[in-house]
Design a protein around this motif. Structure first.
Motif, PDB file in Angstrom:
ATOM      1  N   ALA A  63       6.623   4.568  10.197  1.00  0.00           N
ATOM      2  CA  ALA A  63       7.621   4.779   9.229  1.00  0.00           C
ATOM      3  C   ALA A  63       6.169   3.558   8.407  1.00  0.00           C
ATOM      4  CB  ALA A  63       8.840   3.057   8.931  1.00  0.00           C
ATOM      5  N   LEU A  64       5.892   3.357   8.478  1.00  0.00           N
ATOM      6  CA  LEU A  64       3.922   3.170   7.858  1.00  0.00           C
ATOM      7  C   LEU A  64       3.193   3.951   7.837  1.00  0.00           C
ATOM      8  CD1 LEU A  64       4.021  -0.999   7.354  1.00  0.00           C
ATOM      9  CD2 LEU A  64       5.415   0.390   5.116  1.00  0.00           C
ATOM     10  N   GLU A  65       3.343   4.545   8.594  1.00  0.00           N
ATOM     11  CA  GLU A  65       1.634   5.503   8.603  1.00  0.00           C
ATOM     12  C   GLU A  65       1.601   5.137   8.781  1.00  0.00           C
ATOM     13  OE1 GLU A  65       2.163   8.277   5.370  1.00  0.00           O
ATOM     14  OE2 GLU A  65       3.887   9.542   6.227  1.00  0.00           O
ATOM     15  N   CYS A  66       1.043   3.787   9.771  1.00  0.00           N
ATOM     16  CA  CYS A  66      -0.529   2.973   9.891  1.00  0.00           C
ATOM     17  C   CYS A  66      -0.192   3.172  11.223  1.00  0.00           C
ATOM     18  CB  CYS A  66      -0.295   1.995   9.335  1.00  0.00           C
ATOM     19  SG  CYS A  66       1.113   0.581  10.197  1.00  0.00           S
ATOM     20  N   GLN A  67      -1.425   2.305  11.792  1.00  0.00           N
ATOM     21  CA  GLN A  67      -1.479   1.790  13.275  1.00  0.00           C
ATOM     22  C   GLN A  67      -1.663   0.275  13.647  1.00  0.00           C
ATOM     23  OE1 GLN A  67      -3.033   4.395  15.796  1.00  0.00           O
ATOM     24  NE2 GLN A  67      -2.748   5.216  13.932  1.00  0.00           N
ATOM     25  N   LYS A  76       1.247  -1.260   0.157  1.00  0.00           N
ATOM     26  CA  LYS A  76      -0.056   0.595   0.389  1.00  0.00           C
ATOM     27  C   LYS A  76       0.776   1.218  -0.139  1.00  0.00           C
ATOM     28  CE  LYS A  76      -3.723  -1.602   2.683  1.00  0.00           C
ATOM     29  NZ  LYS A  76      -5.186  -1.415   3.900  1.00  0.00           N
ATOM     30  N   ARG A  77       1.996   1.546   1.197  1.00  0.00           N
ATOM     31  CA  ARG A  77       2.524   1.915   0.907  1.00  0.00           C
ATOM     32  C   ARG A  77       3.758   2.508  -0.351  1.00  0.00           C
ATOM     33  NH1 ARG A  77      -1.135   2.914   3.866  1.00  0.00           N
ATOM     34  NH2 ARG A  77      -0.889   3.734   5.885  1.00  0.00           N
ATOM     35  N   LYS A  78       4.045   1.400  -1.032  1.00  0.00           N
ATOM     36  CA  LYS A  78       4.516   1.180  -2.097  1.00  0.00           C
ATOM     37  C   LYS A  78       6.238   1.534  -1.526  1.00  0.00           C
ATOM     38  CE  LYS A  78       2.353   2.344  -6.085  1.00  0.00           C
ATOM     39  NZ  LYS A  78       0.917   3.322  -5.471  1.00  0.00           N
ATOM     40  N   MET A  79       6.372   0.655  -0.849  1.00  0.00           N
ATOM     41  CA  MET A  79       8.218   0.602   0.133  1.00  0.00           C
ATOM     42  C   MET A  79       8.462  -0.324  -0.333  1.00  0.00           C
ATOM     43  SD  MET A  79       8.378   1.424   4.244  1.00  0.00           S
ATOM     44  CE  MET A  79       7.753   3.182   3.826  1.00  0.00           C
ATOM     45  N   SER A  80       9.856  -0.666   0.067  1.00  0.00           N
ATOM     46  CA  SER A  80      10.677  -1.811  -0.175  1.00  0.00           C
ATOM     47  C   SER A  80      11.032  -3.078   1.046  1.00  0.00           C
ATOM     48  CB  SER A  80      12.010  -1.920  -1.296  1.00  0.00           C
ATOM     49  OG  SER A  80      12.583  -1.087  -0.088  1.00  0.00           O
ATOM     50  N   VAL A  81      11.456  -4.150   1.623  1.00  0.00           N
ATOM     51  CA  VAL A  81      11.413  -4.483   2.645  1.00  0.00           C
ATOM     52  C   VAL A  81      13.249  -3.714   3.139  1.00  0.00           C
ATOM     53  CG1 VAL A  81      12.134  -6.670   4.010  1.00  0.00           C
ATOM     54  CG2 VAL A  81      10.500  -6.687   2.582  1.00  0.00           C
ATOM     55  N   THR A  82      13.773  -3.476   2.374  1.00  0.00           N
ATOM     56  CA  THR A  82      15.201  -3.070   2.551  1.00  0.00           C
ATOM     57  C   THR A  82      14.831  -1.614   2.967  1.00  0.00           C
ATOM     58  OG1 THR A  82      15.415  -4.248   0.426  1.00  0.00           O
ATOM     59  CG2 THR A  82      17.218  -1.762   1.866  1.00  0.00           C
ATOM     60  N   GLU A  83      14.059  -0.983   2.559  1.00  0.00           N
ATOM     61  CA  GLU A  83      13.909   0.903   2.503  1.00  0.00           C
ATOM     62  C   GLU A  83      13.108   0.685   4.176  1.00  0.00           C
ATOM     63  OE1 GLU A  83      10.848   4.537   1.480  1.00  0.00           O
ATOM     64  OE2 GLU A  83      11.143   2.943   0.037  1.00  0.00           O
ATOM     65  N   LEU A  84      12.554  -0.166   4.528  1.00  0.00           N
ATOM     66  CA  LEU A  84      11.297  -0.238   5.925  1.00  0.00           C
ATOM     67  C   LEU A  84      12.683  -1.141   6.951  1.00  0.00           C
ATOM     68  CD1 LEU A  84       8.879  -0.223   7.720  1.00  0.00           C
ATOM     69  CD2 LEU A  84       8.535  -2.352   7.164  1.00  0.00           C
ATOM     70  N   THR A  85      13.397  -1.607   6.324  1.00  0.00           N
ATOM     71  CA  THR A  85      14.365  -2.178   7.566  1.00  0.00           C
ATOM     72  C   THR A  85      15.060  -1.024   8.138  1.00  0.00           C
ATOM     73  OG1 THR A  85      15.857  -2.669   6.083  1.00  0.00           O
ATOM     74  CG2 THR A  85      14.198  -4.865   7.048  1.00  0.00           C
ATOM     75  N   ASP A  86      15.494   0.326   6.965  1.00  0.00           N
ATOM     76  CA  ASP A  86      16.487   1.373   7.002  1.00  0.00           C
ATOM     77  C   ASP A  86      15.342   2.398   7.467  1.00  0.00           C
ATOM     78  OD1 ASP A  86      18.846  -0.267   5.759  1.00  0.00           O
ATOM     79  OD2 ASP A  86      17.804   1.172   4.124  1.00  0.00           O
ATOM     80  N   LYS A  87      14.558   2.172   7.753  1.00  0.00           N
ATOM     81  CA  LYS A  87      13.769   2.974   8.628  1.00  0.00           C
ATOM     82  C   LYS A  87      13.451   2.979  10.035  1.00  0.00           C
ATOM     83  CE  LYS A  87      11.350   5.678   5.041  1.00  0.00           C
ATOM     84  NZ  LYS A  87       9.728   5.828   4.483  1.00  0.00           N
ATOM     85  N   VAL A  88      13.078   1.525  10.051  1.00  0.00           N
ATOM     86  CA  VAL A  88      12.992   0.188  11.308  1.00  0.00           C
ATOM     87  C   VAL A  88      14.506   0.489  12.437  1.00  0.00           C
ATOM     88  CG1 VAL A  88      11.947  -1.048  12.954  1.00  0.00           C
ATOM     89  CG2 VAL A  88      10.614   0.307  11.209  1.00  0.00           C
ATOM     90  N   GLY A  89      15.359   0.717  11.537  1.00  0.00           N
ATOM     91  CA  GLY A  89      16.626  -0.242  12.198  1.00  0.00           C
ATOM     92  C   GLY A  89      16.237  -1.383  12.624  1.00  0.00           C
ATOM     93  N   ILE A  90      15.903  -2.559  11.994  1.00  0.00           N
ATOM     94  CA  ILE A  90      15.772  -3.741  12.405  1.00  0.00           C
ATOM     95  C   ILE A  90      16.769  -4.670  11.359  1.00  0.00           C
ATOM     96  CG2 ILE A  90      14.084  -3.520  13.973  1.00  0.00           C
ATOM     97  CD1 ILE A  90      12.501  -5.315  11.726  1.00  0.00           C
ATOM     98  N   THR A  91      16.986  -5.951  11.558  1.00  0.00           N
ATOM     99  CA  THR A  91      18.321  -6.384  10.207  1.00  0.00           C
ATOM    100  C   THR A  91      16.672  -7.152   9.173  1.00  0.00           C
ATOM    101  OG1 THR A  91      18.016  -8.325  11.856  1.00  0.00           O
ATOM    102  CG2 THR A  91      19.592  -7.219  12.175  1.00  0.00           C
ATOM    103  N   MET A  92      17.209  -7.302   8.679  1.00  0.00           N
ATOM    104  CA  MET A  92      16.335  -8.406   6.897  1.00  0.00           C
ATOM    105  C   MET A  92      15.482  -9.547   7.726  1.00  0.00           C
ATOM    106  SD  MET A  92      15.231  -7.749   3.975  1.00  0.00           S
ATOM    107  CE  MET A  92      16.442  -6.151   3.641  1.00  0.00           C
ATOM    108  N   ALA A  93      16.704 -10.513   8.295  1.00  0.00           N
ATOM    109  CA  ALA A  93      16.661 -11.137   9.293  1.00  0.00           C
ATOM    110  C   ALA A  93      15.243 -11.049  10.511  1.00  0.00           C
ATOM    111  CB  ALA A  93      17.636 -12.432   9.424  1.00  0.00           C
TER     112      ALA A  93
END
Length: 71
Positions: free
Chosen positions: A54-58, A13-30
């Motif tokens: 990061a995902l602007e959601c609840q 929905k946010r057109k965001m990659s998993v890699t982008e989310l891990t960078d924004k959240v600060g957790i590992t891909m694993a």
């Protein structure tokens, strides 16, 4: 009891990659993979809050409860 993790849905929905989310959240891909595949036993509120920011959601947009057939 089954808790379903809908991170993939929110990423799409946010057109965001998993890699982008891990960078924004600060957790590992694993760790994100374990979470999004519903293999995690727990999640810290701080991690959940960071994902929601990061995902602007609840939290309810990410986590869903479904009854098992035996319940």
């Amino acid at each position: 009891m089954a808790i379903i993790v809908n991170i993939d849905v929110m990423l799409a929905k946010r057109k965001m990659s998993v890699t982008e989310l891990t960078d924004k959240v600060g957790i590992t891909m694993a760790n994100l993979s374990i979470l999004k595949n519903s293999k995690a036993k727990a999640i810290r509120f701080s991690t959940l809050a960071a994902i929601c920011k990061a995902l602007e959601c609840q939290p309810g947009d990410i986590l869903e409860y479904r009854m098992d057939d035996g319940e």
